[in-house]
Design an enzyme around this catalytic site. Structure first.
Site, short mmCIF file in Angstrom:
data_model
loop_
_atom_site.label_atom_id
_atom_site.label_comp_id
_atom_site.label_asym_id
_atom_site.label_seq_id
_atom_site.Cartn_x
_atom_site.Cartn_y
_atom_site.Cartn_z
N GLU A 266 0.90 -1.18 0.13
CA GLU A 266 0.04 0.06 0.01
C GLU A 266 1.08 1.24 -0.07
O GLU A 266 0.85 1.88 0.78
CB GLU A 266 -0.79 0.07 1.37
N CYS A 336 -1.74 33.61 10.27
CA CYS A 336 -1.57 34.24 11.59
C CYS A 336 -1.38 33.22 12.59
O CYS A 336 -2.17 32.88 13.50
CB CYS A 336 -3.11 34.78 12.02
C1 LIG Z 1 -0.90 5.78 5.60
C2 LIG Z 1 -1.15 4.46 5.23
C3 LIG Z 1 -0.41 3.81 3.97
C4 LIG Z 1 0.53 4.65 3.13
O1 LIG Z 1 1.53 5.06 3.80
P1 LIG Z 1 2.87 5.98 3.04
O2 LIG Z 1 3.70 6.19 3.99
O3 LIG Z 1 2.44 7.08 2.21
O4 LIG Z 1 3.22 4.73 1.86
C5 LIG Z 1 -0.79 2.61 3.90
N1 LIG Z 1 -1.48 1.85 4.57
C6 LIG Z 1 -2.28 2.37 5.60
C7 LIG Z 1 -3.08 1.21 6.34
C8 LIG Z 1 -2.03 3.76 5.99
O5 LIG Z 1 -2.38 4.04 7.03
#
Ligand SMILES: *Cc1c(COP(=O)(O)O)cnc(C)c1O
Length: 417
Positions: A266, A336
């Site tokens: 991911e 601000c």
């Molecule tokens: C934020 C997140 C990601 C992506 O994280 P990166 O650091 O942008 O690669 C992937 N999986 C989950 C569950 C996340 O919360």
């Protein structure tokens, strides 16, 4: 990190105004293929983490490369669908999904829901039974209790963080889910933080979760997906070492494959971070007895990372008279708040009103974290493709921004004066 963008910044500023987010689609593709290539020959699915940058044209581009989506709200799921990503490539993650979000996600038939707690598992089960009367595909987010050694705000893999379930609790939930006619546990998941540059904590986590996956499969639970999350770091400056995605994934993917599991990852920042920049105009310089401030037309509402995490972004002068002398300054916005800065104590040449500064590495968690604070309109976003610039989001419009308030302006029945 100085990324090479092939464009005339002055021309873009004249055409679209500033502040302006600029993305390079070719860079996005290159980053995506770095991951894709390391997975060649193995069952895998890359699910782009939409929260890094959820512009529809960006989603569509990454989706066209074959990506799925990791979504953390029902509206991100809707964005993924609008960007053309099919439901069977969409994962629903997040620590606090509402009943309605769960219900809609099941209705849309997403690949699976990443479960973050026992109470969430029970809620999914209830919704699957009461509303759909069929099993719902789930994965359990396991918290491996490993320190990702990144900023505390973006560390998620320690037991003190709110994310996931410890290994023993996760195991109990798999056993529970296997027995339930309304839960179908198909995946196992971990994600220990973001902007990770040292692969050791990731490898340590993967080892722990692989062991767990083995013992779950031994319980005759039909796991199919091994979801290693995201968090792969990028170079914000030359001081950061480069995260070797190939060797990291290479280490894991064979082990995952030998368990006959599909590897899911991911990535968000890794794809988008250095594929975007923020172009801003200098309003003017303010020199006090203590400091030199370069005041620019973008602010913490456009790019929150410096204010929120004390994050570093390289900044360079890309249009203006390059004076010989450079000196230390803070680059600040018009908001601000003393916390409203883009960089502190950096070296820049003298800047004149109208000069252009480029804030590097702003493609991830830039626009997506922006707000309307100080009633500032969000910037425009453009994409470069084959040397041509395309608008992918118009600059926000004031009249539209007050529309939902104007319609109520006379609804409170004040007593007559
Ligand atoms: C934020 C997140 C990601 C992506 O994280 P990166 O650091 O942008 O690669 C992937 N999986 C989950 C569950 C996340 O919360």
């Amino acid at each position: 990190m100085n990324t090479y963008f092939q464009c005339d910044f002055k021309q873009l500023a004249d055409k679209y105004g500033t502040p302006l987010y600029i993305y390079d689609l070719d860079s996005i593709s290159r980053q995506f293929y770095k991951i894709k290539d390391s997975l060649k020959g193995f069952k895998s699915l890359i699910c782009y983490a939409l929260k890094a940058n959820s512009n529809l044209s960006i989603i569509k581009h990454i989706g066209n490369l074959g990506s799925g989506a990791d979504c953390v709200s029902i509206n991100e799921i809707k964005r993924a669908l609008l960007g053309g990503i099919p439901p069977y490539k969409i994962i629903f993650s997040g620590v606090g999904k509402s009943d309605l979000e769960i219900q809609e996600a099941i209705g849309l038939d997403v690949l699976f829901i990443n479960v973050e707690s026992e109470m969430e598992l029970f809620r999914i089960e209830k919704i699957a039974r009461d509303i759909y009367n069929k099993p719902s595909r789930i994965s359990i987010r396991v918290n491996p209790d490993v320190d990702a050694k990144t900023h505390p705000y973006i560390s998620t893999g320690l037991h003190e963080n709110k994310f996931g379930l410890d290994i023993e609790s996760a195991k109990k939930l798999y056993i529970y889910a296997k027995k339930s006619p309304f839960l179908n546990p198909v995946g196992i998941h971990y994600h220990i933080g973001s902007q990770i540059l040292d692969s050791r904590p990731l490898l340590e986590s993967s080892q722990k979760i692989l062991e767990l996956a083995k013992s779950i499969k031994a319980l005759d639970i039909d796991l199919r997906f091994f979801d290693i999350g995201g968090g792969f770091g990028i170079q914000y400056s030359d001081c950061d070492n480069e995260f070797d995605i190939g060797s990291y994934i290479g280490e894991i993917v064979r082990k995952v494959d030998s368990l006959d599991l599909t590897l899911i990852c991911e990535p968000g920042r890794f794809i988008m971070g250095n594929s975007g920049v923020l172009l801003t105009s200098v309003i003017g310089e303010k020199i006090t007895q203590k400091k030199r401030f370069v005041i620019v037309d973008c602010a913490m509402n456009d790019l929150l990372r410096p204010s929120l995490y004390d994050a570093h972004h390289d900044i360079s002068l890309v249009h203006g008279v390059m004076s010989e002398k450079s000196s230390i300054c803070d680059v600040v916005g018009p908001i601000c708040e003393s916390g409203d800065y883009l960089a502190k104590d950096i070296t820049l040449p003298h800047c004149n009103s109208g000069d252009l500064l480029l804030i590097q590495s702003s493609g991830a968690y830039g626009y997506s974290m922006s707000s309307n604070y100080n009633s500032r309109m969000r910037a425009a976003e453009i994409a470069l493709y084959n040397g041509v610039d395309y608008v992918i989001k118009d600059r926000e419009d004031f009249d539209l921004s007050v529309k939902n308030e104007l319609s109520h302006l006379d609804s409170i029945p004040y007593p007559p004066k």
